[in-house]
Design an enzyme around this catalytic site. Structure first.
Site, mmCIF file in Angstrom:
data_model
loop_
_atom_site.group_PDB
_atom_site.id
_atom_site.type_symbol
_atom_site.label_atom_id
_atom_site.label_comp_id
_atom_site.label_asym_id
_atom_site.label_seq_id
_atom_site.Cartn_x
_atom_site.Cartn_y
_atom_site.Cartn_z
ATOM 1 N N LYS A 172 0.868 -1.192 0.000
ATOM 2 C CA LYS A 172 0.000 0.000 0.000
ATOM 3 C C LYS A 172 0.892 1.226 0.000
ATOM 4 O O LYS A 172 2.026 1.175 0.484
ATOM 5 C CB LYS A 172 -0.884 0.008 1.253
ATOM 6 C CG LYS A 172 -2.120 0.864 1.130
ATOM 7 C CD LYS A 172 -3.221 0.171 0.379
ATOM 8 C CE LYS A 172 -4.432 1.048 0.202
ATOM 9 N NZ LYS A 172 -5.551 0.292 -0.373
HETATM 10 P P1 NAD Z 1 -13.025 7.626 -3.147
HETATM 11 O O1 NAD Z 1 -12.097 8.704 -2.769
HETATM 12 O O2 NAD Z 1 -13.315 7.376 -4.575
HETATM 13 O O3 NAD Z 1 -14.442 7.802 -2.408
HETATM 14 C C1 NAD Z 1 -14.550 7.963 -1.020
HETATM 15 C C2 NAD Z 1 -15.963 8.430 -0.690
HETATM 16 O O4 NAD Z 1 -16.090 8.534 0.737
HETATM 17 C C3 NAD Z 1 -16.302 9.815 -1.248
HETATM 18 O O5 NAD Z 1 -17.684 9.861 -1.565
HETATM 19 C C4 NAD Z 1 -16.005 10.749 -0.065
HETATM 20 O O6 NAD Z 1 -16.744 11.961 -0.126
HETATM 21 C C5 NAD Z 1 -16.463 9.876 1.080
HETATM 22 N N1 NAD Z 1 -15.833 10.205 2.358
HETATM 23 C C6 NAD Z 1 -14.529 10.439 2.599
HETATM 24 N N2 NAD Z 1 -14.349 10.730 3.891
HETATM 25 C C7 NAD Z 1 -15.563 10.652 4.469
HETATM 26 C C8 NAD Z 1 -16.041 10.843 5.791
HETATM 27 N N3 NAD Z 1 -15.214 11.183 6.782
HETATM 28 N N4 NAD Z 1 -17.366 10.658 6.032
HETATM 29 C C9 NAD Z 1 -18.202 10.331 5.024
HETATM 30 N N5 NAD Z 1 -17.819 10.154 3.762
HETATM 31 C C10 NAD Z 1 -16.511 10.308 3.496
HETATM 32 O O7 NAD Z 1 -12.420 6.294 -2.457
HETATM 33 P P2 NAD Z 1 -12.724 4.796 -2.852
HETATM 34 O O8 NAD Z 1 -11.692 4.341 -3.822
HETATM 35 O O9 NAD Z 1 -14.184 4.640 -3.151
HETATM 36 O O10 NAD Z 1 -12.364 4.051 -1.493
HETATM 37 C C11 NAD Z 1 -13.284 3.961 -0.415
HETATM 38 C C12 NAD Z 1 -12.835 2.842 0.518
HETATM 39 O O11 NAD Z 1 -12.795 1.610 -0.200
HETATM 40 C C13 NAD Z 1 -11.437 2.999 1.124
HETATM 41 O O12 NAD Z 1 -11.427 2.408 2.403
HETATM 42 C C14 NAD Z 1 -10.569 2.181 0.190
HETATM 43 O O13 NAD Z 1 -9.365 1.744 0.803
HETATM 44 C C15 NAD Z 1 -11.508 1.014 -0.081
HETATM 45 N N6 NAD Z 1 -11.196 0.268 -1.300
HETATM 46 C C16 NAD Z 1 -11.159 0.894 -2.519
HETATM 47 C C17 NAD Z 1 -10.898 0.149 -3.660
HETATM 48 C C18 NAD Z 1 -10.903 0.757 -5.027
HETATM 49 O O14 NAD Z 1 -10.801 -0.008 -6.006
HETATM 50 N N7 NAD Z 1 -11.054 2.052 -5.177
HETATM 51 C C19 NAD Z 1 -10.648 -1.226 -3.555
HETATM 52 C C20 NAD Z 1 -10.710 -1.839 -2.291
HETATM 53 C C21 NAD Z 1 -10.987 -1.073 -1.173
#
Ligand code: NAD
Length: 418
Positions: A107
């Site tokens: 990561k």
């Molecule tokens: P992103 O940045 O695309 O979206 C995050 C979302 O969460 C946004 O809508 C943002 O406004 C919201 N957010 C952020 N902080 C917040 C808070 N304090 N309260 C409420 N909403 C909040 O990120 P993502 O890629 O969708 O990732 C989200 C989660 O999923 C993370 O934990 C990431 O590690 C995990 N994840 C992502 C992927 C991927 O392929 N993108 C894969 C596996 C796991």
């Protein structure tokens, strides 16, 4: 700074120790899995648009690479730290092993609020970060991908920078790239699709099926939350609440996802969406729904709010959204938790497909990608269910045991160098 500093690392560490104890993991294997193979902290200086130079803190952690090159996202977030990155790298090792990928856990991230930087500043930040971690990454070493605050444009800049160093286009160095430079069909929605798949498997596991009566709330409406909402909505579920950093929206009859997306395109965030009730993120998490999908950040369900959680099932779209204490409490209350290392593994599975396609320069169609994604996740779900039955433990621990079993066999087979 200690790797063990953040509550998130302590939680990941606890999950490892607890599963190891139940399955009687070889203590020598446990000893090696407690620590990352490599944890790099770097400085990332860039020239801002006003001409001044600002230095940001960056990280790349490689946890265990027994099964193959490291794999894991790059996060741009103001709370990013070495300890949090180490926790996420550890979870990536367990996730890749659980779903049977020939990849290890890694990561990366930068402590920065990307919303405060211009496009040019973000490009400089990404390129300098890629240069600083350059010696440690590569298609055979460690392959980054998008995470919170990064996207396909970030990956395109990253790939271009790395390719400048090698002297030729190197698509295999990152996944989550735009299709035009070697990205994979289906990657953008893969994590959300995997979340939807897992919820369907869980319903089948209990002899049920998702239908119009199924109510779902999604906390976090980004790269994971949006496709999960779209797919589950298409499958007939009622998405009653959505939340992002600006707050939440609620409609007991179900939100129109396409209308919400149109609103976001114009306004950037959910706040102010006129066709629903405005609620807070705390209220969203505490709604009485069939399925709650935390898909934003870690540590949102904790000792503070666990007693107010009314969802019957929680699908961990985010990494580590429920703290250890809250997991224990909710499991006791018979809440079914689909663990993060299974629930959000769709992203790394299609990233693996993208990496393979990049190395072979041969690209697959979407039907093949979605079917392979479904089949790999289904196999991991069934293996987890079998371990849950065998050890009489909740799914969260069963997924760790399934994963640790695979890592243990591989580590024993390779032995310890020197
Ligand atoms: P992103 O940045 O695309 O979206 C995050 C979302 O969460 C946004 O809508 C943002 O406004 C919201 N957010 C952020 N902080 C917040 C808070 N304090 N309260 C409420 N909403 C909040 O990120 P993502 O890629 O969708 O990732 C989200 C989660 O999923 C993370 O934990 C990431 O590690 C995990 N994840 C992502 C992927 C991927 O392929 N993108 C894969 C596996 C796991």
């Amino acid at each position: 700074m200690s790797l063990f500093e953040s509550p998130f690392f302590k939680d990941a560490y606890f999950q490892l120790e607890s599963a190891a104890q139940t399955m009687e993991l070889d203590p020598n294997i446990l000893e090696r899995l407690k620590y990352p193979k490599r944890a790099i902290q770097i400085s990332v200086p860039i020239r801002l648009d006003d001409g001044t130079v600002k230095t940001f803190e960056g990280y790349r952690v490689q946890h265990n690479m027994t099964l193959g090159p490291g794999k894991g996202g790059i996060r741009f977030h103001h709370h990013c730290s070495l300890s949090e990155t180490a926790a996420l790298a550890m979870l990536m090792s367990f996730k890749c092993a659980l779903v049977g990928l020939p990849l290890g856990g890694a990561k990366g991230g930068i402590k920065v609020d990307p919303r405060l930087l211009s496009r040019q500043e973000l490009q400089s930040l990404t390129r300098r970060y890629a240069i600083e971690i350059g010696p440690f990454i590569g298609p055979d070493k460690d392959i980054p991908a998008p995470d919170i605050g990064t996207d396909k444009q970030t990956m395109a800049w990253f790939m271009d920078t790395y390719s400048q160093l090698t002297g030729y286009a190197e698509p295999g160095v990152v996944t989550g790239k735009p299709i035009c430079i070697g990205g994979s069909l289906g990657r953008e929605e893969a994590t959300g699709r995997g979340v939807a798949n897992c919820i369907n498997f869980a319903y089948e596991h209990f002899g049920n099926k998702i239908d119009r009566k199924t109510t779902i709330a999604i906390h976090g409406f980004g790269k994971v939350g949006i496709p999960a909402a779209e797919i589950l909505h298409e499958q007939g579920a009622r998405i009653v609440a959505l939340g992002d950093i600006s707050g939440g929206i609620y409609d007991k009859d179900g939100l129109s996802i396409s209308k919400v997306l149109n609103y976001i395109e114009k306004n950037g965030v959910l706040k102010g969406y006129p066709e629903a009730e405005q609620i807070s993120n705390d209220q969203l998490l505490e709604l009485e729904v069939d399925v709650l999908i935390p898909a934003a950040i870690d540590g949102v369900i904790t000792e503070k709010n666990m007693k107010n959680i009314k969802a019957k099932m929680i699908a961990e779209g985010a990494n580590g959204p429920i703290t250890k204490e809250a997991v224990d409490y909710l499991v006791e209350q018979d809440v079914f938790i689909i663990p993060d290392i299974l629930c959000n593994a769709g992203g790394v599975i299609v990233s693996y497909f993208e990496w393979v396609q990049g190395l072979s320069h041969f690209f697959w169609d979407l039907t093949q990608i979605n079917k392979s994604l479904h089949d790999i996740l289904k196999r991991a779900f069934v293996e987890t269910a079998n371990k849950a039955k065998k050890y009489k433990v909740p799914f969260k621990k069963a997924a760790m045991i399934t994963s640790l079993n695979k890592i243990q066999v591989a580590m024993r087979s390779r032995g310890l160098f020197p």
